[in-house]
Every structure is written in C-alpha cells, then in structure tokens.
Design a protein around this motif. Structure first.
Motif, PDB file in Angstrom:
ATOM      1  N   GLY A 131       0.804  -1.206   0.000  1.00  0.00           N
ATOM      2  CA  GLY A 131       0.000   0.000   0.000  1.00  0.00           C
ATOM      3  C   GLY A 131       0.840   1.260   0.000  1.00  0.00           C
ATOM      4  N   GLY A 132       0.164   2.384   0.015  1.00  0.00           N
ATOM      5  CA  GLY A 132       0.826   3.681   0.039  1.00  0.00           C
ATOM      6  C   GLY A 132      -0.219   4.769   0.159  1.00  0.00           C
ATOM      7  N   PHE A 133       0.249   5.994   0.237  1.00  0.00           N
ATOM      8  CA  PHE A 133      -0.661   7.117   0.414  1.00  0.00           C
ATOM      9  C   PHE A 133      -0.996   7.774  -0.929  1.00  0.00           C
ATOM     10  N   LEU A 134      -2.224   8.225  -1.017  1.00  0.00           N
ATOM     11  CA  LEU A 134      -2.668   8.958  -2.189  1.00  0.00           C
ATOM     12  C   LEU A 134      -1.901  10.277  -2.287  1.00  0.00           C
ATOM     13  N   GLN A 135      -1.337  10.537  -3.468  1.00  0.00           N
ATOM     14  CA  GLN A 135      -0.601  11.772  -3.683  1.00  0.00           C
ATOM     15  C   GLN A 135      -1.552  12.885  -4.146  1.00  0.00           C
ATOM     16  N   PHE A 136      -1.115  14.116  -3.961  1.00  0.00           N
ATOM     17  CA  PHE A 136      -1.971  15.273  -4.226  1.00  0.00           C
ATOM     18  C   PHE A 136      -2.443  15.338  -5.677  1.00  0.00           C
ATOM     19  N   ASN A 137      -1.599  14.864  -6.591  1.00  0.00           N
ATOM     20  CA  ASN A 137      -1.886  15.056  -8.025  1.00  0.00           C
ATOM     21  C   ASN A 137      -2.380  13.791  -8.716  1.00  0.00           C
ATOM     22  N   GLU A 138      -2.916  12.811  -7.980  1.00  0.00           N
ATOM     23  CA  GLU A 138      -3.356  11.578  -8.612  1.00  0.00           C
ATOM     24  C   GLU A 138      -4.729  11.144  -8.105  1.00  0.00           C
ATOM     25  N   SER A 139      -5.414  10.358  -8.939  1.00  0.00           N
ATOM     26  CA  SER A 139      -6.688   9.767  -8.541  1.00  0.00           C
ATOM     27  C   SER A 139      -6.417   8.481  -7.763  1.00  0.00           C
ATOM     28  N   LEU A 140      -7.471   7.915  -7.180  1.00  0.00           N
ATOM     29  CA  LEU A 140      -7.311   6.651  -6.455  1.00  0.00           C
ATOM     30  C   LEU A 140      -6.847   5.537  -7.391  1.00  0.00           C
ATOM     31  N   ASP A 141      -7.437   5.453  -8.583  1.00  0.00           N
ATOM     32  CA  ASP A 141      -7.032   4.421  -9.536  1.00  0.00           C
ATOM     33  C   ASP A 141      -5.569   4.588  -9.939  1.00  0.00           C
ATOM     34  N   GLU A 142      -5.146   5.811 -10.134  1.00  0.00           N
ATOM     35  CA  GLU A 142      -3.743   6.063 -10.487  1.00  0.00           C
ATOM     36  C   GLU A 142      -2.814   5.653  -9.347  1.00  0.00           C
ATOM     37  N   ALA A 143      -3.228   5.918  -8.127  1.00  0.00           N
ATOM     38  CA  ALA A 143      -2.419   5.524  -6.969  1.00  0.00           C
ATOM     39  C   ALA A 143      -2.305   4.004  -6.868  1.00  0.00           C
ATOM     40  N   ALA A 144      -3.416   3.313  -7.084  1.00  0.00           N
ATOM     41  CA  ALA A 144      -3.403   1.848  -7.016  1.00  0.00           C
ATOM     42  C   ALA A 144      -2.495   1.265  -8.096  1.00  0.00           C
ATOM     43  N   ASN A 145      -2.569   1.800  -9.290  1.00  0.00           N
ATOM     44  CA  ASN A 145      -1.711   1.324 -10.370  1.00  0.00           C
ATOM     45  C   ASN A 145      -0.239   1.613 -10.089  1.00  0.00           C
ATOM     46  N   ARG A 146       0.038   2.765  -9.515  1.00  0.00           N
ATOM     47  CA  ARG A 146       1.421   3.108  -9.152  1.00  0.00           C
ATOM     48  C   ARG A 146       1.972   2.145  -8.115  1.00  0.00           C
ATOM     49  N   ILE A 147       1.173   1.854  -7.103  1.00  0.00           N
ATOM     50  CA  ILE A 147       1.607   0.965  -6.024  1.00  0.00           C
ATOM     51  C   ILE A 147       1.832  -0.451  -6.551  1.00  0.00           C
ATOM     52  N   LEU A 148       0.912  -0.942  -7.386  1.00  0.00           N
ATOM     53  CA  LEU A 148       1.060  -2.278  -7.952  1.00  0.00           C
ATOM     54  C   LEU A 148       2.306  -2.363  -8.836  1.00  0.00           C
ATOM     55  N   TYR A 149       2.539  -1.335  -9.638  1.00  0.00           N
ATOM     56  CA  TYR A 149       3.701  -1.331 -10.527  1.00  0.00           C
ATOM     57  C   TYR A 149       5.002  -1.299  -9.723  1.00  0.00           C
ATOM     58  N   LYS A 150       4.995  -0.556  -8.630  1.00  0.00           N
ATOM     59  CA  LYS A 150       6.182  -0.434  -7.786  1.00  0.00           C
ATOM     60  C   LYS A 150       6.613  -1.794  -7.243  1.00  0.00           C
ATOM     61  N   LEU A 151       5.632  -2.636  -6.920  1.00  0.00           N
ATOM     62  CA  LEU A 151       5.922  -3.952  -6.353  1.00  0.00           C
ATOM     63  C   LEU A 151       6.176  -5.007  -7.421  1.00  0.00           C
ATOM     64  N   THR A 152       5.368  -5.010  -8.466  1.00  0.00           N
ATOM     65  CA  THR A 152       5.394  -6.129  -9.416  1.00  0.00           C
ATOM     66  C   THR A 152       5.952  -5.788 -10.797  1.00  0.00           C
ATOM     67  N   GLY A 153       6.070  -4.511 -11.101  1.00  0.00           N
ATOM     68  CA  GLY A 153       6.483  -4.137 -12.446  1.00  0.00           C
ATOM     69  C   GLY A 153       5.389  -4.349 -13.475  1.00  0.00           C
ATOM     70  N   LEU A 154       4.155  -4.546 -13.020  1.00  0.00           N
ATOM     71  CA  LEU A 154       3.043  -4.865 -13.915  1.00  0.00           C
ATOM     72  C   LEU A 154       2.198  -3.638 -14.222  1.00  0.00           C
ATOM     73  N   GLU A 155       1.723  -3.594 -15.463  1.00  0.00           N
ATOM     74  CA  GLU A 155       0.780  -2.577 -15.889  1.00  0.00           C
ATOM     75  C   GLU A 155      -0.390  -3.260 -16.593  1.00  0.00           C
ATOM     76  N   GLU A 156      -1.504  -2.565 -16.679  1.00  0.00           N
ATOM     77  CA  GLU A 156      -2.704  -3.088 -17.335  1.00  0.00           C
ATOM     78  C   GLU A 156      -3.133  -4.436 -16.743  1.00  0.00           C
ATOM     79  N   VAL A 157      -3.090  -4.520 -15.443  1.00  0.00           N
ATOM     80  CA  VAL A 157      -3.520  -5.711 -14.704  1.00  0.00           C
ATOM     81  C   VAL A 157      -4.976  -5.542 -14.305  1.00  0.00           C
ATOM     82  N   TYR A 158      -5.720  -6.664 -14.241  1.00  0.00           N
ATOM     83  CA  TYR A 158      -7.105  -6.577 -13.765  1.00  0.00           C
ATOM     84  C   TYR A 158      -7.087  -6.138 -12.308  1.00  0.00           C
TER      85      TYR A 158
END
Length: 237
Positions: free
Chosen positions: A46-73
């Motif tokens: 997990g992580g904190f929502l940044q000022f300039n991003e939506s919730l979906d963008e934050a979730a995708n950022r966090i997932l990518y940070k851990l797994t290197g994955l994009e366009e995941v269900y």
C-alpha cells in the motif's frame, strides 16, 4: 489558495490485495512493512494517495512499484474508515483487488519489499485491519467468479481445462461436475483449442487452450453461471 475552514485534514491510503493461483492453490502477495509502527510485520502492499493523482492512479502506481506490472485486472473494493484503524494518524484506506498470473510475473516481484506469496490457508497475522480486507476480498471474488469469467485473469497464456476447473474448485472448496463445467466453459466460445497437449499428469494428456481476447472482452460482463446454484457462495448443502 482557498481552503475549507475548520476542517481536519485526513490521510488517504490505498491498499492492494493481490491474488494469484499456482495451479493448485490460491495465494496472496504480502510484504514486510518497512517502517514503524508494525515494522517488519506482514502487510498488504500500500501507500498514500498523492496530491496530483486519482485513487485508480495511486493503485496502479503501487502495484507497478511492487510487481512491475501494468494493465492488470484491478478494481476498487471498499473503503475502510474506522477512526482508530491506524494508530499514528487518522487514515482512510481504499482497498483494491488485483488478479495476476503467478507463473508469468513471479520473477518481476521487487525484492525491496521482501514480498512473498502465501497460500490462503497459511496466511500470517497482518497489520491493522488488513485481515478484514482480505476476507472481504475473498468473499467478493467468490461472488463475482460465479457470474463472470474474472478468474481467467489468473491463468497463464496457455492452460488446460483441468487447470481451469481446479481454479474454480479451489476457490469454492468443492468438487464440480467435470462434464457440466466443460460444456458451460466451451459454450462461451471464449477459448481457442491449441494443437499441443499437457502430458505432465497423464499419458493421454489434456489439450491446451488459450483465450480469444476479443470474445473474452466482449463477454466479460455477461452472466455465465459456471458454478451450479448449490455450489454458489453461501449455498447450503
């Protein structure tokens, strides 16, 4: 900058519940928390929502940070807002559920977070209210998978029908009639039969299948009823 007066600022966290399937068991990807409180305890990523991003963008950022994955269900599941859920500051957490193919991406998991796949029946104690999040995610996955083909997101590019059936049986902890299941799955016309077979478990072997991506996307929201009513979540024996 204009601000609303006399209002308390509240942190927003995003937590990712990441499921995978290894061919026989469902697994959950956990990390060891790197800071206090609960340092080195097991946690959802997990992580904190940044000022300039939506919730979906934050979730995708966090997932990518851990797994290197994009366009995941991945989809937003629920908001957890109990005032005392985080002992440090008032924090609202928005939970997301992600489904990924373990075999394809196991080498991409970042070592930085000491991440580890745990079988669902062997989960360690989790920090804060993360166990509540996981239980809710499991219930939601059982409900949605009975009606829509979301579990296909966990499959490798080529798979067998026994592999697919095992995935459903493991999720519902039940045995499913092979003939009925095969008939229902093939009737969707979402699968493409391959020429080669998997002979790892028997001499006769089982044909590999792959997804017809266009039919899969077109039929994703249709109700398929892969699981008989008596095997649906909450059904009585």
């Amino acid at each position: 900058m204009i601000q609303y007066s006399n209002q308390t600022r509240i942190l927003v966290a995003v937590d990712c519940i990441i499921f995978g399937f290894d061919g026989s068991d469902y697994k959950l990807l956990l990390i060891q928390r790197g800071f206090a409180p609960e340092k080195e305890k097991w946690s959802l990523m997990g992580g904190f929502l940044q000022f300039n991003e939506s919730l979906d963008e934050a979730a995708n950022r966090i997932l990518y940070k851990l797994t290197g994955l994009e366009e995941v269900y991945m989809e937003q599941m629920h908001t957890f807002s109990r005032p005392d859920r985080d002992p440090v500051e008032r924090t609202v957490a928005v939970a997301y559920v992600a489904l990924i193919d373990i075999q394809k991406y196991k080498q991409q998991i970042s070592d930085k977070f000491h991440a580890h796949w745990f079988r669902m029946n062997e989960l360690p104690h989790l920090i804060f209210d993360h166990e509540e999040m996981v239980e809710m995610a499991k219930d939601q996955l059982r409900y949605k998978a009975a009606l829509h083909p979301i579990l296909f997101e966990l499959l490798p590019k080529k798979f067998t029908l026994p592999h697919l059936q095992a995935m459903y049986e493991s999720l519902y902890e039940t045995k499913i009639d092979k003939r009925n299941f095969t008939r229902k799955v093939l009737s969707t016309n979402m699968l493409v039969k391959e020429k080669e077979k998997d002979k790892a478990s028997s001499k006769k072997g089982a044909y590999y299948y792959s997804l017809d991506e266009s039919r899969y996307k077109d039929g994703f929201q249709t109700v398929l009823n892969f699981i008989p009513k008596n095997e649906m979540p909450g059904a009585k024996e």
